[in-house]
Design a protein around this motif. Structure first.
Motif, PDB file in Angstrom:
ATOM      1  N   GLN A   1       9.217   8.962  -3.100  1.00 25.84           N
ATOM      2  CA  GLN A   1       8.622   9.825  -4.147  1.00 25.84           C
ATOM      3  C   GLN A   1       7.290  10.184  -3.907  1.00 25.84           C
ATOM      4  O   GLN A   1       7.033  11.333  -4.021  1.00 25.84           O
ATOM      5  N   ARG A   2       6.422   9.377  -3.646  1.00 25.43           N
ATOM      6  CA  ARG A   2       5.243   9.703  -3.644  1.00 25.43           C
ATOM      7  C   ARG A   2       4.784  10.569  -2.117  1.00 25.43           C
ATOM      8  O   ARG A   2       4.019  11.123  -2.499  1.00 25.43           O
TER       9      ARG A   2
ATOM     10  N   SER B   1       6.079  13.968  -2.905  1.00 23.02           N
ATOM     11  CA  SER B   1       5.091  14.756  -3.909  1.00 23.02           C
ATOM     12  C   SER B   1       3.831  15.158  -3.200  1.00 23.02           C
ATOM     13  O   SER B   1       3.346  16.123  -3.681  1.00 23.02           O
TER      14      SER B   1
END
Length: 63
Positions: A56-57, A60
């Motif tokens: 997810q990091r 993003s």
């Protein structure tokens, strides 16, 4: 059993490369390594959460 069709005059190295790719996709080695030692379900779940947070990091950061 994995079968890799080899065409007439095809290079052996290319056929081996195809075989290795198919073998990797089956996931046999991953499964063997995971069965080598028992891992508690809580540890597995924690690792999955850490991987998900990492993914997810990274996603993003791309946007």
């Amino acid at each position: 059993m994995l079968v890799v069709p080899v065409k007439e005059g095809e290079n052996i190295e290319r056929a081996l490369k195809k075989y290795k790719k198919k073998y990797e996709k089956t996931g046999i080695m991953r499964e063997l390594r995971s069965r080598k030692e028992f891992e508690k379900p809580s540890v597995t779940e924690r690792q999955q959460k850490i991987k998900a947070a990492y993914k997810q990091r990274m996603r993003s950061a791309e946007i």
